[in-house]
Design a protein around this motif. Structure first.
Motif, PDB file in Angstrom:
ATOM      1  N   TYR A 184       1.028  -1.276  -0.050  1.00  0.00           N
ATOM      2  CA  TYR A 184      -0.031   0.013  -0.250  1.00  0.00           C
ATOM      3  C   TYR A 184       0.693   1.247  -0.096  1.00  0.00           C
ATOM      4  O   TYR A 184       0.131   2.261  -0.482  1.00  0.00           O
ATOM      5  N   VAL A 185       1.909   1.529   0.941  1.00  0.00           N
ATOM      6  CA  VAL A 185       2.804   2.410   1.115  1.00  0.00           C
ATOM      7  C   VAL A 185       3.534   2.875  -0.008  1.00  0.00           C
ATOM      8  O   VAL A 185       3.382   4.238  -0.707  1.00  0.00           O
ATOM      9  N   LEU A 186       3.528   1.935  -1.014  1.00  0.00           N
ATOM     10  CA  LEU A 186       4.903   1.719  -1.679  1.00  0.00           C
ATOM     11  C   LEU A 186       4.061   2.186  -3.127  1.00  0.00           C
ATOM     12  O   LEU A 186       4.105   3.379  -4.026  1.00  0.00           O
ATOM     13  N   ASP A 187       2.163   1.312  -3.359  1.00  0.00           N
ATOM     14  CA  ASP A 187       1.302   1.598  -4.398  1.00  0.00           C
ATOM     15  C   ASP A 187       1.337   3.779  -4.143  1.00  0.00           C
ATOM     16  O   ASP A 187       1.458   3.767  -4.867  1.00  0.00           O
ATOM     17  N   LYS A 188       0.886   4.133  -3.190  1.00  0.00           N
ATOM     18  CA  LYS A 188       0.769   5.422  -3.240  1.00  0.00           C
ATOM     19  C   LYS A 188       1.778   6.481  -3.471  1.00  0.00           C
ATOM     20  O   LYS A 188       1.593   7.364  -3.596  1.00  0.00           O
ATOM     21  N   MET A 189       3.165   5.439  -3.186  1.00  0.00           N
ATOM     22  CA  MET A 189       3.832   6.319  -3.320  1.00  0.00           C
ATOM     23  C   MET A 189       4.170   6.713  -4.627  1.00  0.00           C
ATOM     24  O   MET A 189       4.739   7.832  -5.553  1.00  0.00           O
ATOM     25  N   ASP A 190       4.336   5.776  -5.313  1.00  0.00           N
ATOM     26  CA  ASP A 190       4.406   5.892  -7.072  1.00  0.00           C
ATOM     27  C   ASP A 190       2.833   6.331  -7.596  1.00  0.00           C
ATOM     28  O   ASP A 190       3.127   7.292  -8.358  1.00  0.00           O
ATOM     29  N   SER A 191       1.721   6.439  -7.202  1.00  0.00           N
ATOM     30  CA  SER A 191       0.574   6.782  -7.861  1.00  0.00           C
ATOM     31  C   SER A 191       0.573   8.112  -7.457  1.00  0.00           C
ATOM     32  O   SER A 191      -0.429   8.850  -8.250  1.00  0.00           O
ATOM     33  N   GLY A 231       2.433  10.345  -5.834  1.00  0.00           N
ATOM     34  CA  GLY A 231       3.588  11.394  -5.532  1.00  0.00           C
ATOM     35  C   GLY A 231       3.867  11.591  -3.781  1.00  0.00           C
ATOM     36  O   GLY A 231       4.578  11.813  -3.339  1.00  0.00           O
ATOM     37  N   MET A 232       3.396  10.621  -3.035  1.00  0.00           N
ATOM     38  CA  MET A 232       3.314  10.427  -1.105  1.00  0.00           C
ATOM     39  C   MET A 232       4.471  10.513  -1.059  1.00  0.00           C
ATOM     40  O   MET A 232       5.312   9.012  -1.637  1.00  0.00           O
ATOM     41  N   GLY A 233       5.091  10.810  -0.229  1.00  0.00           N
ATOM     42  CA  GLY A 233       6.377  10.961   0.838  1.00  0.00           C
ATOM     43  C   GLY A 233       6.042   9.150   1.687  1.00  0.00           C
ATOM     44  O   GLY A 233       4.467   9.113   1.776  1.00  0.00           O
ATOM     45  N   PHE A 234       6.914   9.164   2.424  1.00  0.00           N
ATOM     46  CA  PHE A 234       6.729   7.825   2.807  1.00  0.00           C
ATOM     47  C   PHE A 234       6.166   7.468   4.523  1.00  0.00           C
ATOM     48  O   PHE A 234       5.234   6.896   4.858  1.00  0.00           O
ATOM     49  N   SER A 235       6.653   8.896   4.612  1.00  0.00           N
ATOM     50  CA  SER A 235       5.908   8.956   6.218  1.00  0.00           C
ATOM     51  C   SER A 235       4.293   9.223   6.052  1.00  0.00           C
ATOM     52  O   SER A 235       3.461   8.760   6.669  1.00  0.00           O
ATOM     53  N   GLU A 236       3.926   9.986   4.917  1.00  0.00           N
ATOM     54  CA  GLU A 236       2.286  10.076   4.643  1.00  0.00           C
ATOM     55  C   GLU A 236       1.891   9.201   3.901  1.00  0.00           C
ATOM     56  O   GLU A 236       0.755   9.177   4.617  1.00  0.00           O
ATOM     57  N   ALA A 237       2.691   8.296   3.586  1.00  0.00           N
ATOM     58  CA  ALA A 237       1.953   6.554   2.877  1.00  0.00           C
ATOM     59  C   ALA A 237       1.847   5.835   4.227  1.00  0.00           C
ATOM     60  O   ALA A 237       0.275   4.930   3.738  1.00  0.00           O
ATOM     61  N   VAL A 238       2.545   5.672   5.012  1.00  0.00           N
ATOM     62  CA  VAL A 238       2.433   4.956   6.206  1.00  0.00           C
ATOM     63  C   VAL A 238       1.304   5.713   7.509  1.00  0.00           C
ATOM     64  O   VAL A 238       0.733   4.700   7.320  1.00  0.00           O
ATOM     65  N   GLU A 277      -1.285   6.786   5.972  1.00  0.00           N
ATOM     66  CA  GLU A 277      -3.316   6.727   5.627  1.00  0.00           C
ATOM     67  C   GLU A 277      -2.982   5.705   6.014  1.00  0.00           C
ATOM     68  O   GLU A 277      -3.757   5.028   6.256  1.00  0.00           O
ATOM     69  N   ALA A 278      -1.903   4.610   5.847  1.00  0.00           N
ATOM     70  CA  ALA A 278      -1.889   3.387   5.522  1.00  0.00           C
ATOM     71  C   ALA A 278      -2.686   2.980   7.018  1.00  0.00           C
ATOM     72  O   ALA A 278      -3.789   2.283   7.837  1.00  0.00           O
ATOM     73  N   GLN A 279      -2.089   3.620   8.162  1.00  0.00           N
ATOM     74  CA  GLN A 279      -2.544   3.281   9.329  1.00  0.00           C
ATOM     75  C   GLN A 279      -4.156   3.625   9.755  1.00  0.00           C
ATOM     76  O   GLN A 279      -4.691   3.436  10.448  1.00  0.00           O
ATOM     77  N   SER A 280      -3.935   5.388   9.242  1.00  0.00           N
ATOM     78  CA  SER A 280      -5.587   5.335   8.981  1.00  0.00           C
ATOM     79  C   SER A 280      -6.513   4.633   8.787  1.00  0.00           C
ATOM     80  O   SER A 280      -8.284   4.614   8.952  1.00  0.00           O
TER      81      SER A 280
END
Length: 439
Positions: free
Chosen positions: A167-174, A176-183, A185-188
């Motif tokens: 999920y984190v890597l997909d959001k960074m790719d699709s 442009g989220m940064g790593f921390s932001e994507a994590v 969102e995954a937690q939420s």
């Protein structure tokens, strides 16, 4: 004419009633009639072991709950363990087997650390141990490897087995989220724990890789044998570099037959982020989904895809195992035990054969490319492609960003090459190093 006696119910004990456990309990209760028809005998849920029995659990009889897990496992025909961790899970499972119960578990950490001891206990007491839910949630992958492909020779297993990191890597790719932001969102969304270390540092995927390798190659592979890198060092620049090559970055579990420099056969078992082409089937696995790609001599290429986590999906895999072991209790016989006859050793990661994508910050002057090429040649690493881009630094000086993609070589040779590059006076920094797989 006498009427056939009703089949004796099978007593089922459940250890743990979190997200997965509560789903398992409700599926056993709500699907009682169908399960009885499939098994050939009713499944009687006789107790649920929890730490806090007073906590309200909607739809479940409070009388089922107990804090005495040790006593509960002594009066069951089938014990389902979904509490996780090493202890008390290990002791409870061993006690259940000693008292004649078959075991269904989703405990990947315990299986990866102490699987052989559990197999030996199951053999000693003539019971089953099934664990489909330990890898990739609802996806049926372990039983196909363990049973359906038992007559074939598996050569490689390549998979996305952790939904959080995907999920984190997909959001960074699709997006442009940064790593921390994507994590965050995954937690939420409930895809990541409050402490995501086990996922983002690759521990979860490494335990699953150990289980997959053990089954696929009939050899004992534990978590300690698995080379592991997480995704915490993956940057937006890495994602962009992959996109420029029409690749995506995924955290991959890779288990394959290999050979060391002397030609001796061994296993390469590793977990790390890697670039894969967008044309590869695993590249299309989005968000928190999992997928496992299997290559076998006769069967060829197979892919298993689906939800890799969550209460209901994981409970589905657990109940599938419960039905299997329950049928054995009713009809006699047992499922397959440990198959470790091959005893293929696990090679160090340096023997793994892979490709590298290397980004360098270099001086913009003649001779740089020649020095870089010499460093590769000195370690017998062939260059597949080079891409150079000029950049202007804050001080106005012109520098070059150099991207090098290699052909396949041993990981040890590639690492030595990177160290040599970092020591060149024309190389200001090695800004990124990532493996390239799947092509």
């Amino acid at each position: 004419m006498s009427t056939p006696s009703a089949p004796t119910p099978l007593r089922v004990a459940l250890l743990g009633c979190g997200v997965v456990g509560s789903s398992v309990a409700r599926m056993i209760i709500d699907g009682a009639d169908d399960l009885a028809a499939r098994v050939g005998a009713p499944l009687d849920l006789v107790g649920i072991a929890v730490r806090r029995p007073g906590r309200e659990r909607f739809g479940l009889d409070p009388q089922l709950f107990t804090t005495d897990a040790a006593e509960l496992v002594t009066r069951a025909d089938i014990v389902i363990e979904v509490i996780g961790g090493i202890e008390p899970a290990r002791s409870l499972i061993l006690s259940a087997m000693e008292h004649g119960a078959s075991v269904v578990t989703a405990n990947k950490a315990l299986l990866a650390e102490d699987g052989p001891a559990l197999y030996e206990a199951a053999d000693e007491h003539g019971v089953d141990i099934y664990f489909e839910a330990a890898v990739a949630g609802a996806i049926p992958i372990l039983r196909p490897i363990r049973e359906s492909l038992a007559g074939d020779e598996v050569t490689k297993v390549l998979g996305i087995v952790n939904g959080t990191t995907n999920y984190v890597l997909d959001k960074m790719d699709s997006t442009g989220m940064g790593f921390s932001e994507a994590v965050e969102e995954a937690q939420s969304l409930g895809y990541a724990e409050a402490d995501p270390t086990a996922d983002v540092e690759g521990f979860d995927a490494a335990a699953k890789a150990a289980i997959l390798a053990s089954l696929a190659f009939h050899s004992r592979v534990g978590s300690a044998h698995v080379y592991r890198e997480g995704i915490t060092e993956v940057t937006a620049a890495d994602i962009a570099a992959a996109a420029a090559m029409d690749h995506v970055v995924k955290l991959l579990a890779i288990c394959e037959r290999s050979h060391d420099d002397s030609g001796a056969e061994g296993l390469s078992v590793r977990v790390h982020p890697a670039m894969i082409p967008r044309t590869h089937p695993l590249a299309s696995v989005r968000e928190a989904y999992n997928a496992v790609f299997v290559e076998a001599d006769a069967a060829g290429e197979l892919m298993f895809y689906g939800k890799g986590a969550g209460g209901d999906p994981t409970a589905s895999a657990v109940l599938g195992d419960v039905v299997a072991v329950a049928r054995h209790r009713v009809g006699g016989g047992r499922g397959p035990g440990e198959s470790a006859y091959a005893e293929i050793p696990v090679l160090p990661v340096g023997a793994a054969r892979t490709r590298y994508h290397i980004a360098l910050d270099v001086d913009d002057r003649p001779g740089v490319l020649a020095q870089v090429a010499t460093a590769f040649a000195a370690h017998d690493v062939s260059i597949e492609a080079v891409r150079q881009r000029l950049v202007t630094a804050d001080d106005g000086a012109t520098r070059a960003s150099l991207i090098v993609v290699t052909h396949t070589a041993t990981d040890a040779a590639l690492r030595a090459t990177v160290e040599a590059l970092a020591g060149l006076d024309t190389v200001r920094a090695v800004t990124s190093v990532m493996r390239v797989e799947g092509s």
